[in-house]
Motif scaffolding. Sequence first.
Motif, PDB file in Angstrom:
ATOM      1  N   ASN A 312       0.815  -1.221   0.000  1.00 42.09           N
ATOM      2  CA  ASN A 312       0.000   0.000   0.000  1.00 42.09           C
ATOM      3  C   ASN A 312       0.845   1.267   0.000  1.00 42.09           C
ATOM      4  OD1 ASN A 312      -2.464  -1.459   0.133  1.00 42.09           O
ATOM      5  ND2 ASN A 312      -2.115  -1.784   2.320  1.00 42.09           N
ATOM      6  N   CYS A 313       1.901   1.260  -0.786  1.00 41.93           N
ATOM      7  CA  CYS A 313       2.797   2.406  -0.847  1.00 41.93           C
ATOM      8  C   CYS A 313       2.817   2.955  -2.276  1.00 41.93           C
ATOM      9  CB  CYS A 313       4.209   1.997  -0.426  1.00 41.93           C
ATOM     10  SG  CYS A 313       5.413   3.334  -0.501  1.00 41.93           S
ATOM     11  N   ILE A 314       2.653   4.265  -2.408  1.00 42.40           N
ATOM     12  CA  ILE A 314       2.765   4.894  -3.716  1.00 42.40           C
ATOM     13  C   ILE A 314       4.053   5.707  -3.765  1.00 42.40           C
ATOM     14  CG2 ILE A 314       0.333   4.942  -4.334  1.00 42.40           C
ATOM     15  CD1 ILE A 314       0.142   7.724  -3.219  1.00 42.40           C
ATOM     16  N   HIS A 315       4.643   5.785  -4.951  1.00 40.92           N
ATOM     17  CA  HIS A 315       5.935   6.449  -5.105  1.00 40.92           C
ATOM     18  C   HIS A 315       5.767   7.915  -5.500  1.00 40.92           C
ATOM     19  CE1 HIS A 315       9.866   7.498  -6.778  1.00 40.92           C
ATOM     20  NE2 HIS A 315      10.360   6.460  -6.142  1.00 40.92           N
ATOM     21  N   ARG A 316       4.929   8.187  -6.481  1.00 37.73           N
ATOM     22  CA  ARG A 316       4.573   9.525  -6.964  1.00 37.73           C
ATOM     23  C   ARG A 316       5.645  10.222  -7.801  1.00 37.73           C
ATOM     24  NH1 ARG A 316       2.267  13.904  -3.858  1.00 37.73           N
ATOM     25  NH2 ARG A 316       4.022  13.751  -2.411  1.00 37.73           N
ATOM     26  N   ASP A 317       6.794   9.580  -7.997  1.00 36.39           N
ATOM     27  CA  ASP A 317       7.823  10.212  -8.844  1.00 36.39           C
ATOM     28  C   ASP A 317       8.630   9.142  -9.572  1.00 36.39           C
ATOM     29  OD1 ASP A 317       9.266  12.212 -10.019  1.00 36.39           O
ATOM     30  OD2 ASP A 317      10.533  12.638  -8.287  1.00 36.39           O
ATOM     31  N   LEU A 318       7.915   8.165 -10.135  1.00 36.03           N
ATOM     32  CA  LEU A 318       8.575   7.069 -10.831  1.00 36.03           C
ATOM     33  C   LEU A 318       9.050   7.544 -12.198  1.00 36.03           C
ATOM     34  CD1 LEU A 318       9.301   4.055 -10.734  1.00 36.03           C
ATOM     35  CD2 LEU A 318       7.063   3.569 -11.747  1.00 36.03           C
ATOM     36  N   ALA A 319      10.352   7.507 -12.423  1.00 37.94           N
ATOM     37  CA  ALA A 319      10.957   7.969 -13.673  1.00 37.94           C
ATOM     38  C   ALA A 319      12.350   7.374 -13.778  1.00 37.94           C
ATOM     39  CB  ALA A 319      11.025   9.500 -13.699  1.00 37.94           C
ATOM     40  N   ALA A 320      12.920   7.371 -14.978  1.00 35.70           N
ATOM     41  CA  ALA A 320      14.245   6.776 -15.200  1.00 35.70           C
ATOM     42  C   ALA A 320      15.317   7.451 -14.341  1.00 35.70           C
ATOM     43  CB  ALA A 320      14.621   6.860 -16.676  1.00 35.70           C
ATOM     44  N   ARG A 321      15.146   8.745 -14.060  1.00 34.41           N
ATOM     45  CA  ARG A 321      16.146   9.456 -13.245  1.00 34.41           C
ATOM     46  C   ARG A 321      16.162   8.957 -11.801  1.00 34.41           C
ATOM     47  NH1 ARG A 321      11.866  12.673 -14.321  1.00 34.41           N
ATOM     48  NH2 ARG A 321      10.528  13.209 -12.544  1.00 34.41           N
ATOM     49  N   ASN A 322      15.084   8.298 -11.386  1.00 30.08           N
ATOM     50  CA  ASN A 322      14.981   7.803 -10.016  1.00 30.08           C
ATOM     51  C   ASN A 322      15.163   6.297  -9.912  1.00 30.08           C
ATOM     52  OD1 ASN A 322      14.589  10.329  -8.864  1.00 30.08           O
ATOM     53  ND2 ASN A 322      12.385  10.272  -9.230  1.00 30.08           N
ATOM     54  N   ILE A 323      15.749   5.694 -10.942  1.00 25.80           N
ATOM     55  CA  ILE A 323      16.135   4.281 -10.910  1.00 25.80           C
ATOM     56  C   ILE A 323      17.653   4.232 -10.933  1.00 25.80           C
ATOM     57  CG2 ILE A 323      15.931   2.023 -12.002  1.00 25.80           C
ATOM     58  CD1 ILE A 323      13.246   3.202 -11.086  1.00 25.80           C
ATOM     59  N   LEU A 324      18.257   3.604  -9.938  1.00 26.48           N
ATOM     60  CA  LEU A 324      19.707   3.515  -9.857  1.00 26.48           C
ATOM     61  C   LEU A 324      20.171   2.146 -10.323  1.00 26.48           C
ATOM     62  CD1 LEU A 324      20.397   5.326  -6.458  1.00 26.48           C
ATOM     63  CD2 LEU A 324      20.351   6.282  -8.774  1.00 26.48           C
ATOM     64  N   MET A 325      21.400   2.090 -10.861  1.00 21.86           N
ATOM     65  CA  MET A 325      21.941   0.861 -11.441  1.00 21.86           C
ATOM     66  C   MET A 325      23.125   0.367 -10.623  1.00 21.86           C
ATOM     67  SD  MET A 325      20.124   0.543 -14.308  1.00 21.86           S
ATOM     68  CE  MET A 325      21.103  -0.453 -15.441  1.00 21.86           C
ATOM     69  N   SER A 326      23.110  -0.942 -10.293  1.00 22.80           N
ATOM     70  CA  SER A 326      24.256  -1.537  -9.610  1.00 22.80           C
ATOM     71  C   SER A 326      25.266  -2.016 -10.637  1.00 22.80           C
ATOM     72  CB  SER A 326      23.804  -2.703  -8.735  1.00 22.80           C
ATOM     73  OG  SER A 326      23.566  -3.846  -9.543  1.00 22.80           O
ATOM     74  N   GLN A 327      26.415  -2.485 -10.162  1.00 16.88           N
ATOM     75  CA  GLN A 327      27.462  -2.979 -11.068  1.00 16.88           C
ATOM     76  C   GLN A 327      26.983  -4.159 -11.892  1.00 16.88           C
ATOM     77  OE1 GLN A 327      30.099  -1.425 -11.677  1.00 16.88           O
ATOM     78  NE2 GLN A 327      30.344  -0.039  -9.958  1.00 16.88           N
ATOM     79  N   ASN A 328      26.042  -4.955 -11.354  1.00 13.10           N
ATOM     80  CA  ASN A 328      25.542  -6.139 -12.062  1.00 13.10           C
ATOM     81  C   ASN A 328      24.221  -5.878 -12.773  1.00 13.10           C
ATOM     82  OD1 ASN A 328      27.702  -7.774 -11.248  1.00 13.10           O
ATOM     83  ND2 ASN A 328      26.720  -8.197  -9.290  1.00 13.10           N
ATOM     84  N   ASN A 329      23.937  -4.586 -13.056  1.00 14.63           N
ATOM     85  CA  ASN A 329      22.712  -4.197 -13.751  1.00 14.63           C
ATOM     86  C   ASN A 329      21.443  -4.525 -12.974  1.00 14.63           C
ATOM     87  OD1 ASN A 329      24.001  -2.991 -15.866  1.00 14.63           O
ATOM     88  ND2 ASN A 329      23.519  -4.548 -17.379  1.00 14.63           N
ATOM     89  N   ILE A 330      21.545  -4.569 -11.648  1.00 12.28           N
ATOM     90  CA  ILE A 330      20.347  -4.674 -10.824  1.00 12.28           C
ATOM     91  C   ILE A 330      19.777  -3.266 -10.681  1.00 12.28           C
ATOM     92  CG2 ILE A 330      19.400  -5.281  -8.575  1.00 12.28           C
ATOM     93  CD1 ILE A 330      21.620  -7.322  -8.282  1.00 12.28           C
ATOM     94  N   CYS A 331      18.505  -3.120 -10.982  1.00 14.67           N
ATOM     95  CA  CYS A 331      17.850  -1.813 -10.912  1.00 14.67           C
ATOM     96  C   CYS A 331      17.240  -1.611  -9.539  1.00 14.67           C
ATOM     97  CB  CYS A 331      16.752  -1.719 -11.968  1.00 14.67           C
ATOM     98  SG  CYS A 331      17.375  -1.828 -13.654  1.00 14.67           S
ATOM     99  N   LYS A 332      17.458  -0.431  -8.963  1.00 12.88           N
ATOM    100  CA  LYS A 332      16.952  -0.106  -7.628  1.00 12.88           C
ATOM    101  C   LYS A 332      16.083   1.151  -7.723  1.00 12.88           C
ATOM    102  CE  LYS A 332      19.859  -2.949  -5.201  1.00 12.88           C
ATOM    103  NZ  LYS A 332      19.585  -3.774  -4.029  1.00 12.88           N
TER     104      LYS A 332
END
Length: 473
Positions: A312-332
């Motif tokens: 039951n959580c909303i983010h309200r600012d989902l966009a590519a700028r707010n997705i971070l990438m790890s060394q193994n291409n895991i998206c956070k």
Amino acid sequence: MDGYVEMNQNSKIYVSLWDFQSSAPQEMSFKAGDRFHVLKKTGDWWSAVKLDAQGRRVGKKGYVPHNYVAEEGTEEQQPWFFGDLSRTEAVNLLMKEGNQTGSFLVRISDKNEFFYALSVRSQDAVKHFRILQNNQEEYYLNCVTTFPALHQLISAYHAKPVSQGLKLTAPCVKHEPQVTDLSLVPLDEWERPKEEFALGRRLGMGNFSEVYEGCWNGRIKVAIKTIKQGVTNREIFMKETSFLKTLHHRNLLSLYAVCSVGDPYYIITELLPRGDLLNYLRGLEHDQASIDGFLDIAMQVADGMRYLEANNCIHRDLAARNILMSQNNICKIADFGMARIIKDELYVSLSKEIPYKWTAPEALAFGRYTTKSDVWSFGILLHEIMSLGMVPYPEIPTGQMLQYLKKGYRMKAPENCSKKIYSIMLECWSENPHKRPTFDELKTKLENSANYELTEVSPKQSKLKGIFNIGMK
């Protein structure tokens, strides 16, 4: 029976896969092959006691990193089992130096209709195969031959080809996992003094906050988000960060600690030095673009948002700028500065600080946010992924967005985007929020666009191709 650990019939024994040297008094050092009885599973660190060959307790209890141990006698103990791994991560690992044609791994599938997937290196590519189960819970790749256990299936395809000219050789090189000492901080000790942290170079900034590379106690690299007191008060800050402490998912940025004393406030998270998805996409050349890779990114984000949706959580600012990438291409998924828990189905905000071109019409017009407004934003994010980071609605001024959307205007499909993927975007952009899919449904739709190989089948079995081939048309 003095010295023995009290264990019932359901107690499980765990075995260590690597050596581990403790760096804190509460941690336990051990060697690969040591056996444990786990007393309590708490986050990334588990309370355990070490056992000798006869099952007797050895020494005091301590904490062990969960990713260093596996349940005895299960697939997790096998060198070829890599657990929860995405397709892109599997490809990256298998294509690294040290692996060769026939190198392979088994991972938990990212698709709903089968639980395991087999990924195999084939010269300059990686092929993926479904591992299916029948009603008798036997494992198989092509319905012709079944196996009662997963390890027996793997052994069989060392001797016979999994596809034309391709046999399994050696397991993919498996590297020792990373450990973070931060996970040992008890839940009631998330509040830490600022003196424990040192700010380094600035990584980014927004209207109300700045993000720095930092160091905790002089040895642990972290990211530190600073928020000025004028933006919020301490009560609201503590309330809105407290729920973040309860969220744990591989596709969400991990929160480690907060500092709510003094100005500015600190939010301490894991550090992902590769940066955000938007810059990653814009740095790709067109010949580097991979539909499989893009789908994997989208599925990872959908999986993280599915977890938020379930909580039951909303983010309200989902966009590519707010997705971070790890060394193994895991998206956070990151930047929960606008996130809210919704006890009801609706959250109302009249804030003027709105990412207009990512925001659903009902939120633009009336400030009404739900998980379905996040779905709208996911459709924009999917367009960003497929267009290598193109700015949404580049020809429309921000102030005119709402009237364009009300007239039914929607972005065109990115170049080389399939009709199937574009249709998912259009579903996300339905004017009626109730007609938009859930994130659970989105994950399934994206999964059904991913390609898997088939093992070779006899003429009698060739009709199964139409059933099992879920590749993009």
